[in-house]
Write an enzyme that holds these catalytic residues in place. Structure first.
Site, mmCIF file in Angstrom:
data_model
loop_
_atom_site.group_PDB
_atom_site.id
_atom_site.type_symbol
_atom_site.label_atom_id
_atom_site.label_comp_id
_atom_site.label_asym_id
_atom_site.label_seq_id
_atom_site.Cartn_x
_atom_site.Cartn_y
_atom_site.Cartn_z
ATOM 1 C CE1 TYR A 76 -3.951 2.131 0.325
ATOM 2 C CE2 TYR A 76 -2.457 3.470 1.645
ATOM 3 C CZ TYR A 76 -3.631 3.333 0.932
ATOM 4 O OH TYR A 76 -4.491 4.396 0.816
ATOM 5 C CG PHE A 128 -6.869 17.717 -24.620
ATOM 6 C CD1 PHE A 128 -6.969 17.205 -25.902
ATOM 7 C CD2 PHE A 128 -7.158 16.881 -23.551
ATOM 8 C CE1 PHE A 128 -7.353 15.887 -26.118
ATOM 9 C CE2 PHE A 128 -7.537 15.559 -23.761
ATOM 10 C CZ PHE A 128 -7.637 15.063 -25.048
ATOM 11 C CB THR A 129 -11.768 17.459 -24.224
ATOM 12 O OG1 THR A 129 -10.851 16.367 -24.083
ATOM 13 C CG2 THR A 129 -12.132 17.630 -25.694
ATOM 14 C CG ASP A 219 -1.021 17.969 -21.720
ATOM 15 O OD1 ASP A 219 -0.388 16.894 -21.665
ATOM 16 O OD2 ASP A 219 -2.226 18.019 -22.016
ATOM 17 C CE LYS A 262 -3.498 10.166 -24.138
ATOM 18 N NZ LYS A 262 -4.300 10.178 -22.905
ATOM 19 N NE ARG A 386 -11.530 14.766 -30.227
ATOM 20 C CZ ARG A 386 -11.483 14.623 -28.888
ATOM 21 N NH1 ARG A 386 -10.329 14.607 -28.256
ATOM 22 N NH2 ARG A 386 -12.575 14.522 -28.172
ATOM 23 C CG PHE A 453 -16.159 14.300 -26.724
ATOM 24 C CD1 PHE A 453 -15.347 13.260 -26.354
ATOM 25 C CD2 PHE A 453 -16.009 15.523 -26.068
ATOM 26 C CE1 PHE A 453 -14.399 13.415 -25.359
ATOM 27 C CE2 PHE A 453 -15.064 15.690 -25.070
ATOM 28 C CZ PHE A 453 -14.263 14.625 -24.710
HETATM 29 C C1 P61 Z 1 -6.725 10.837 -26.467
HETATM 30 F F1 P61 Z 1 -11.526 11.993 -26.759
HETATM 31 N N1 P61 Z 1 -6.002 11.974 -24.532
HETATM 32 O O1 P61 Z 1 -6.025 11.629 -27.138
HETATM 33 P P1 P61 Z 1 -6.087 10.935 -19.659
HETATM 34 N N2 P61 Z 1 -3.758 15.830 -22.322
HETATM 35 C C2 P61 Z 1 -3.662 15.369 -23.580
HETATM 36 C C3 P61 Z 1 -4.321 14.204 -23.931
HETATM 37 O O2 P61 Z 1 -4.218 13.747 -25.166
HETATM 38 C C4 P61 Z 1 -5.091 13.511 -22.947
HETATM 39 C C5 P61 Z 1 -5.141 14.040 -21.629
HETATM 40 C C6 P61 Z 1 -4.471 15.199 -21.352
HETATM 41 C C7 P61 Z 1 -6.780 11.018 -25.022
HETATM 42 C C8 P61 Z 1 -7.834 10.286 -24.219
HETATM 43 C C9 P61 Z 1 -9.054 11.130 -24.330
HETATM 44 O O3 P61 Z 1 -11.575 14.246 -25.319
HETATM 45 C C10 P61 Z 1 -10.858 13.159 -24.898
HETATM 46 O O4 P61 Z 1 -5.009 9.997 -19.253
HETATM 47 C C11 P61 Z 1 -2.867 16.120 -24.575
HETATM 48 O O5 P61 Z 1 -6.920 10.442 -20.792
HETATM 49 O O6 P61 Z 1 -6.928 11.370 -18.508
HETATM 50 C C12 P61 Z 1 -5.827 12.356 -23.273
HETATM 51 O O7 P61 Z 1 -5.301 12.227 -20.175
HETATM 52 C C13 P61 Z 1 -5.929 13.385 -20.565
HETATM 53 C C14 P61 Z 1 -9.846 11.039 -25.447
HETATM 54 C C15 P61 Z 1 -9.228 12.192 -23.468
HETATM 55 C C16 P61 Z 1 -10.764 12.038 -25.713
HETATM 56 C C17 P61 Z 1 -10.162 13.196 -23.740
HETATM 57 O O8 P61 Z 1 -7.360 9.895 -26.968
#
Ligand code: P61
Length: 461
Positions: A76, A128-129, A219, A262, A386, A453
């Site tokens: 833990y 970013f979303t 980021d 990623k 997107r 979305f």
């Molecule tokens: C992706 F449709 N990305 O690209 P988490 N910053 C950035 C990202 O690309 C990102 C996060 C923060 C995704 C997953 C995803 O609208 C969407 O680990 C540059 O996913 O929490 C994530 O990181 C967030 C898909 C996220 C989406 C949001 O596919």
């Protein structure tokens, strides 16, 4: 623009384990996409043939990472894997203090809550979303200061992730430096098409923000991919290693949030990292409320071990050469077929320009959402909208935001698919392109309150 010196970018690995793929019939796919409300997020993955929804958590692990999973110390508190991960973050990214989180948005939540006060403004190189939502939930307002080229899918500017320094300085002068807790810099810029920021530009942003005493929060979700593009496209850095460029980028910023799903080649995980002890202490306090203890933050020990190894693998030239080489292979094929895509090619996927692909569908009838559904129907290839659906509604007027970019993202998981898969994808997009006149738009019939979305549902118009 030629990306790589060598023509061939063969994968620097051979395949040891495989997972079967299944092809369904068109009739079946028409049925299940209708049941999924024409939203590719609502499909079952077993109904998908080639899954280009995202590169997030979908990469293949190396044998070393798999071996690392077996070394998971599932204590833990104080798991040895946390210390391995912390060492890797310090070694490759250079930040002093690390707080683990379950994924990127966990880190965004904590960072935004600590730094942003109600009424603040956060300039950034495109939204970013999840990042923007967390800024808003903390009481802030996101301000787009990316170069205009980023909003133009046909501009060939090689660094569409750059900040427009005049836009940034005007925001600072208008709102006052005390209302700007930080400038948000993404490497690479996801919503612009995986576009890189140059080191020259980032250095200028550092110089400007330092003059006003403003932090830069990075980021760093795809920082190694950005570094590879700098090596390829920015002359003064052509002899630097990817690892050296990554370290230089991080050194120009004060802290970072990371979705390790990623670049860092893991199925789950993230962190925030800072050099400021005060922010670190606050983050360590918050992480135990929302994520888990400060030595696991929602991850298992095995996840942290895989991340430590993945970070090291992500900065290897041959890895990036093949990874981005594959994305560009698909992009180049689509360009040859005359398909409208975002150019120049970015790093984590190929982005179709739905406004030009389906010019007869008005943006309020969701051309990109429609196109993603049509590609799935054609071949079982899954992609992601997107455009207007992702952009959501204006928080003051409640109206749809109408972004310039109305795109479908064909996102390539790392080390997962082959060149032959890319050929199938390109042929499917081409066949949809040939029948585009007969495609009609959609209407939204269910809309969730946040990040619509992911769960919105549509019907044919
Ligand atoms: C992706 F449709 N990305 O690209 P988490 N910053 C950035 C990202 O690309 C990102 C996060 C923060 C995704 C997953 C995803 O609208 C969407 O680990 C540059 O996913 O929490 C994530 O990181 C967030 C898909 C996220 C989406 C949001 O596919």
């Amino acid at each position: 623009m030629v990306l790589v010196k060598h023509k061939s970018w063969a994968e620097p690995y051979k395949i040891k384990v495989v997972e079967p793929l299944f092809i369904t019939t068109r009739e079946f796919r028409e049925k299940v996409i209708a049941e999924a409300g024409y939203n590719t997020f609502l499909l079952r993955s077993e109904d998908v043939y080639i899954d280009l929804l995202t590169d997030s958590g979908t990469s293949a692990m190396s044998d070393r990472q798999m071996a690392g999973l077996m070394l998971g110390d599932e204590a833990y508190a104080g798991s040895r894997n946390f210390y391995h991960m912390e060492d890797a973050i310090r070694k490759y990214y250079g930040y002093k203090y690390v707080v683990p989180t379950h994924q990127g948005r966990g880190a965004e939540h904590i960072m935004s809550s600590i730094l942003i006060k109600a009424g603040d403004f956060i300039p950034g190189n495109m939204y970013f979303t999840t990042t923007k939502l967390h800024q808003e939930l903390a009481g802030g307002v996101f301000v787009d200061v990316i170069v205009d080229d980023a909003h133009d899918p046909n501009s060939l500017f090689p660094f569409k992730g750059n900040v427009d320094l005049n836009k940034l300085e005007s925001v600072i002068k208008k709102e006052g430096a005390n209302k700007i807790p930080y400038v948000a810099i993404a490497t690479t810029v996801n919503m612009a098409g995986g576009q890189p920021i140059s080191l020259e530009n980032l250095r200028a942003v550092r110089e400007l923000t330092s003059r006003y005493g403003i932090r830069i929060i990075h980021d760093m979700t795809r920082v190694a991919e950005n570094a590879f593009m700098i090596k390829m496209r920015e002359e003064p850095f052509k002899d630097w290693s990817v690892a050296e460029i990554v370290k230089e980028i991080c050194s120009l910023t004060d802290g970072a949030t990371m979705s390790a799903k990623k670049d860092a080649l893991v199925s789950i995980g993230g962190f925030l990292a800072v050099n400021d002890e005060f922010v670190f202490e606050e983050a360590r306090n918050m992480v135990v409320i929302y994520e888990g203890l400060h030595t696991y933050g929602g991850m298992a020990g095995r996840d942290m071990e895989a991340m430590a190894i993945g970070i090291e693998e992500s900065v290897q030239f041959d890895h990036m050469h093949a990874r981005i080489g594959q994305v560009h292979y698909l992009g180049q094929k689509l360009i040859e077929f005359g398909i409208p895509i975002v150019r120049p090619l970015g790093t984590h996927g190929v982005f179709l320009n739905a406004k030009e692909f389906l010019p007869h569908i008005p943006q309020e009838n969701f051309p990109a959402q429609t196109l993603a559904a049509e590609i799935y129907i054609d071949s079982g290839v899954r992609s992601m909208e997107r455009g207007i659906v992702s952009a959501g509604r204006d928080s003051t007027t409640g109206e749809h935001r109408f972004p310039e970019l109305e795109l479908v993202r064909l996102t390539i998981p790392r080390r997962v698919y082959t060149q032959a898969h890319m050929d199938v994808v390109a042929e499917s997009v081409q066949s949809v392109f040939e029948t585009r006149q007969g495609i009609n738009g959609l209407k939204m019939v269910y809309e969730p309150k946040h990040l619509r979305f992911f769960q919105a549902r549509f019907e044919k118009k």
